[in-house]
Write a protein that holds these residues in place. Sequence first.
Motif, PDB file in Angstrom:
ATOM      1  N   UNK A  81      29.639  48.019  46.310  1.00  0.00           N
ATOM      2  CA  UNK A  81      29.681  47.430  47.655  1.00  0.00           C
ATOM      3  C   UNK A  81      30.235  46.006  47.655  1.00  0.00           C
ATOM      4  N   UNK A  82      30.008  45.238  46.597  1.00  0.00           N
ATOM      5  CA  UNK A  82      30.554  43.879  46.582  1.00  0.00           C
ATOM      6  C   UNK A  82      32.072  43.897  46.457  1.00  0.00           C
ATOM      7  N   UNK A  83      32.576  44.702  45.529  1.00  0.00           N
ATOM      8  CA  UNK A  83      34.034  44.788  45.387  1.00  0.00           C
ATOM      9  C   UNK A  83      34.656  45.399  46.638  1.00  0.00           C
ATOM     10  N   UNK A  84      34.017  46.419  47.198  1.00  0.00           N
ATOM     11  CA  UNK A  84      34.516  47.025  48.430  1.00  0.00           C
ATOM     12  C   UNK A  84      34.557  45.988  49.545  1.00  0.00           C
ATOM     13  N   UNK A  85      33.547  45.130  49.608  1.00  0.00           N
ATOM     14  CA  UNK A  85      33.540  44.066  50.609  1.00  0.00           C
ATOM     15  C   UNK A  85      34.729  43.136  50.447  1.00  0.00           C
ATOM     16  N   UNK A  86      35.052  42.789  49.205  1.00  0.00           N
ATOM     17  CA  UNK A  86      36.207  41.923  48.953  1.00  0.00           C
ATOM     18  C   UNK A  86      37.513  42.606  49.368  1.00  0.00           C
ATOM     19  N   UNK A  87      37.628  43.880  49.053  1.00  0.00           N
ATOM     20  CA  UNK A  87      38.839  44.628  49.398  1.00  0.00           C
ATOM     21  C   UNK A  87      38.929  44.824  50.905  1.00  0.00           C
ATOM     22  N   UNK A  88      37.810  45.118  51.522  1.00  0.00           N
ATOM     23  CA  UNK A  88      37.795  45.291  52.980  1.00  0.00           C
ATOM     24  C   UNK A  88      38.183  43.985  53.666  1.00  0.00           C
ATOM     25  N   UNK A  89      37.723  42.853  53.115  1.00  0.00           N
ATOM     26  CA  UNK A  89      38.111  41.581  53.702  1.00  0.00           C
ATOM     27  C   UNK A  89      39.629  41.388  53.597  1.00  0.00           C
ATOM     28  N   UNK A  90      40.210  41.787  52.478  1.00  0.00           N
ATOM     29  CA  UNK A  90      41.664  41.669  52.330  1.00  0.00           C
ATOM     30  C   UNK A  90      42.370  42.512  53.388  1.00  0.00           C
ATOM     31  N   UNK A  91      41.884  43.716  53.616  1.00  0.00           N
ATOM     32  CA  UNK A  91      42.455  44.574  54.648  1.00  0.00           C
ATOM     33  C   UNK A  91      42.339  43.896  56.014  1.00  0.00           C
ATOM     34  N   UNK A  92      41.173  43.380  56.309  1.00  0.00           N
ATOM     35  CA  UNK A  92      40.918  42.660  57.567  1.00  0.00           C
ATOM     36  C   UNK A  92      41.883  41.475  57.707  1.00  0.00           C
ATOM     37  N   UNK A  93      42.020  40.708  56.630  1.00  0.00           N
ATOM     38  CA  UNK A  93      42.865  39.515  56.644  1.00  0.00           C
ATOM     39  C   UNK A  93      44.333  39.865  56.909  1.00  0.00           C
ATOM     40  N   UNK A  94      44.860  40.865  56.194  1.00  0.00           N
ATOM     41  CA  UNK A  94      46.282  41.183  56.387  1.00  0.00           C
ATOM     42  C   UNK A  94      46.529  41.819  57.757  1.00  0.00           C
TER      43      UNK A  94
END
Length: 157
Positions: A81-94
Amino acid sequence: MTRVETADWVAIEEHVAAFEEAYARDGFATIAEYLPPTGHPLRSRVLGELVRVELELSRAKGRPRQLDEYREEYPELFEDSEQLGDIAYEDYRVRRQAGERPEPSEYARRYRIEVGHWVTGDRAPSFSAGPKAEHGGGAHGGGANDGARPSLLRGDD
């Protein structure tokens, strides 16, 4: 998620740099070709970085990938969940950078991750200094707190 050692970060960056070079040269690259084998201790970290990079590069090429597209091929990506959160944030950001207006609550609901620290305006959250600060920038650029992506070097505090 535990702290990534410097030697490990160098190895991760080698995979990312090779992926980015192929993407720049060929206009695409396949993540699987740049991953360590299943069972390798850095596979999960490399996978997370490659997905984050591909989310940005594919959008820049006009062929944006959706985070859910990775679920079938890389289910392990959705288990931490922590890594997924980081990746999801990247998706959100782009997506925001591209003019879309996704809601953090959409990510919280879909991926069952904590998004309370995400900024909903034009500023990115301030994450702790990461590998880019220690190594003077990586192949995918950015400084310690450039807001481009969360740090892999956050401690468990």
